[in-house]
Design an enzyme around this catalytic site. Structure first.
Site, PDB file in Angstrom:
ATOM      1  N   ASN A 189       0.814  -1.222   0.000  1.00 47.78           N
ATOM      2  CA  ASN A 189       0.000   0.000   0.000  1.00 47.78           C
ATOM      3  C   ASN A 189       0.843   1.267   0.000  1.00 47.78           C
ATOM      4  OD1 ASN A 189      -2.444  -1.593   0.205  1.00 47.78           O
ATOM      5  ND2 ASN A 189      -1.917  -1.882   2.378  1.00 47.78           N
ATOM      6  N   ARG A 190       2.092   1.144  -0.427  1.00 50.32           N
ATOM      7  CA  ARG A 190       3.027   2.267  -0.488  1.00 50.32           C
ATOM      8  C   ARG A 190       3.319   2.881   0.883  1.00 50.32           C
ATOM      9  NH1 ARG A 190       3.596  -0.215  -4.589  1.00 50.32           N
ATOM     10  NH2 ARG A 190       3.677   0.670  -6.681  1.00 50.32           N
ATOM     11  N   LEU A 191       3.039   2.128   1.946  1.00 46.59           N
ATOM     12  CA  LEU A 191       3.393   2.589   3.295  1.00 46.59           C
ATOM     13  C   LEU A 191       4.769   2.027   3.647  1.00 46.59           C
ATOM     14  CD1 LEU A 191      -0.037   2.286   5.170  1.00 46.59           C
ATOM     15  CD2 LEU A 191       1.042   4.317   4.159  1.00 46.59           C
TER      16      LEU A 191
END
Length: 211
Positions: A189-191
């Site tokens: 989630n691009r975290l």
């Protein structure tokens, strides 16, 4: 070609604060050794960014040839584009793009010359062809064609038999003395997990950055 669809989730690893070494060079050594053991292609390749006296940025890939508590070292023609940039503006950053591990390491620091003694010791470990190549090329200058370079190389083989190649006076090492080192680990989630070591008078501070 729809570039919007070129995406993937990063799921291989995470990175927690309690996993990090207190010293960034120790942490880099751990990740670098893992890259070597995994047979990543050119694990010592790093993208070097410089800025000229006219504030024009440039990037290129160079090879890391040594690292320790003093910093990250590479060797080059000291009359070439990158060296001229660093003479005018002795600050640089490098990025190690270990894409197969979904990892990056970013280093920011000031640049210093490596001693001629250390440069000479490294030069003698280079293959014969690479030693001659350092003499054959006026790095970054225009050349009429490849045949000109190859003819120069053949002439150098006559002038300098194997085992007797001196270090060119315009060739040497540069070391990036890190002020900041960031370790980046891709996450879903691009975290992404990002931790930065910042040099302080008391040593190294560590902070987690938002992705």
């Amino acid at each position: 070609m729809d570039l919007h669809q070129l995406r993937r989730e990063y799921t291989l690893h995470g990175l927690d604060r309690n996993e990090l070494a207190a010293d960034p060079i120790a942490q880099f050594r751990l990740w670098f050794q893992q890259a070597i053991e995994a047979n990543l292609h050119e694990p010592n390749a790093m993208v070097l960014a410089t800025v000229s006296a006219k504030q024009v940025p440039s990037t290129r890939v160079v090879l890391l040839k040594a690292f320790d508590d003093r910093g990250f070292a590479f060797y080059t023609n000291l009359q070439g584009h990158k060296a001229r940039d660093l003479e005018a503006n002795p600050q640089a950053s490098v990025t190690f793009p270990w894409i197969e591990f979904e990892r990056q390491v970013h280093v920011l620091g000031t640049v210093e010359h490596i001693s001629r003694e250390e440069t000479a010791a490294y030069f003698q470990t280079r293959p014969y062809g690479s030693q001659l190549g350092a003499w054959a090329s006026s790095q970054s200058d225009p050349v009429a064609d490849r045949a000109t370079l190859e003819a120069r190389l053949e002439q150098l083989k006559i002038e300098h038999p194997e085992g007797s190649v001196p270090v060119p006076p315009y060739w040497g090492g540069l070391r990036i003395k890190p002020q900041k080192i960031e370790f980046w680990q891709g996450r879903p989630n691009r975290l992404h997990d990002r931790f930065v070591y910042q040099k302080t008078p008391q040593g190294w501070s560590i902070s987690r950055l938002q992705p």
